[in-house]
Design an enzyme around this catalytic site. Sequence first.
Site, short mmCIF file in Angstrom:
data_model
loop_
_atom_site.label_atom_id
_atom_site.label_comp_id
_atom_site.label_asym_id
_atom_site.label_seq_id
_atom_site.Cartn_x
_atom_site.Cartn_y
_atom_site.Cartn_z
N LYS A 181 0.84 -1.04 -0.07
CA LYS A 181 -0.11 0.00 0.01
C LYS A 181 1.04 1.35 0.00
O LYS A 181 0.32 2.29 -0.34
CB LYS A 181 -1.04 -0.01 1.24
N ARG A 182 2.02 1.00 0.61
CA ARG A 182 2.96 2.28 -0.03
C ARG A 182 3.17 2.82 -1.20
O ARG A 182 3.29 4.00 -1.34
CB ARG A 182 4.31 2.03 0.81
#
Length: 489
Positions: free
Chosen positions: A257-258
């Site tokens: 998700k980064r």
Amino acid sequence: MSEPQPVRVRIAPSPTGDPHVGTAYMALLNLIFARQRGGQFVLRIEDTDRVRFVASSERMIFEALRWLGLDWDEGPDKGGPYGPYRQSERTPLYAEAVTSLLERGQAYRCFCTSEQLDAMRREQIAAKLPPHYNRTCRRLDPAAAAARAAAGEAFTVRLAVPEQGATTFRDQLRGAITFDHANVDDQVLLKSDGFPTYHLANVVDDHHMRISDVIRAEEWISSTPKHVLLYQAFGWEAPRFWHMPLLRNPDKSKISKRKNPVSLIFYRQTGYLPAAMVNFLGLLGGGMPVADAQAGDTAATEKFTLADMMARFQFEQIRLGGPVFDLKKLRWLNGLYLRALTPEGFLQAVREGMFSADYLAQITPLVQERIETLGQFLDLADFFFLDQVLPPPEVFLPKKRDLAATLAQAAELLTILESAAWEHAALEAALRQLAERTQWSAKEVFMLLRALITGKTASPPLLESCLVLGRARCSDRLRRFLAHPHGAK
Ligand code: GLU
């Protein structure tokens, strides 16, 4: 001759947060596999990790998979002959399984405390050894260990992995895979809170739910020898294993998700069509014959429906190199689907996807206080509808701060948005703590967040607005802001 075992497959997501694109990918593959073979597709909720458990997550998983049209035959909401389908409701089964392993000496009680285990780990790392349990408690007399447990001492139960030899299993896509027992840890099966670990519950349930084929992501390959050893310890036949290539970020790291929005909620909220998402997932990793590529018309060959996949998908053709979750491609494909809608269909998609009554009803209370004419509605509320909000420095940069410090603070804000409990008090507390820790004023922190979420210096109530936008969209705004080359040449 005995009947061939009916095909039964499952996905087993853990309800630890927003529903993940990887879960949808596995659901799609399992569903196709089941339908192509006249089998059943089971949804099991693996909720034994009580620390990471998020109460709303299960419902979000159901909703996201239904949105994509990836429906299951048996599951917590539907029931079925092998339920319950939530692991937290199956604890007696695991307790029984552990007792039988203990009785047969295939597992043992471990009384090492977490401090002792931490110290062991540190020593091993210092000695450049891979961290592993040193088997102190494996040497305890089982009767003495049972007595200590009965007297109330906290313990876990570990698998007694054979000290010699190796375990080999067959991966249907990769062939034989062998793990030397020297590299297999005495896995914890039952935690001190009485809950099973993933490994134990997964094997017990796959057995009791009569799963014939385990189709899951590649990251579980290293767990599989432990599972195979467990099947052997119980005297059960193991299912067939198919490990699917792991989805990757464009830089080839494991999807995270980064770097990418991974929440299905994000894609739903920002106007991706379920058919386009399913099509995109079906393209990842091969499996669909995209035969006419020579004709040069990629749009015609790469565009297919779930029904096409049921008819033509070939598991044997899956490529093992990690497919890149390429947002540009997904957007391109989504565009094809949107433009192919009839005018009425498109109008309906805009209305339902962007301006649903439900969404508007969450926004109007936030602007009503501030409004003088209806014409101002979008002046106040535009950020609820924009895909991207990228404020210029005069909006986001606090007067006393430089760009580097502000970007670092934005990265901290992203961490909070990704991990804090998604409710007002928790968010507010996390933001105030951040201010204190970094010696910013709370006002500066809130102003920065306001700028990054709304694109403005004044807005409707900030945290209420964040809650309406949702975790996935707020995080995406910060992620895009951080990826933007601010002033860099
Ligand atoms: N609970 C695991 C997960 O979250 C299931 C992995 C498996 O399919 O065995 O993905």
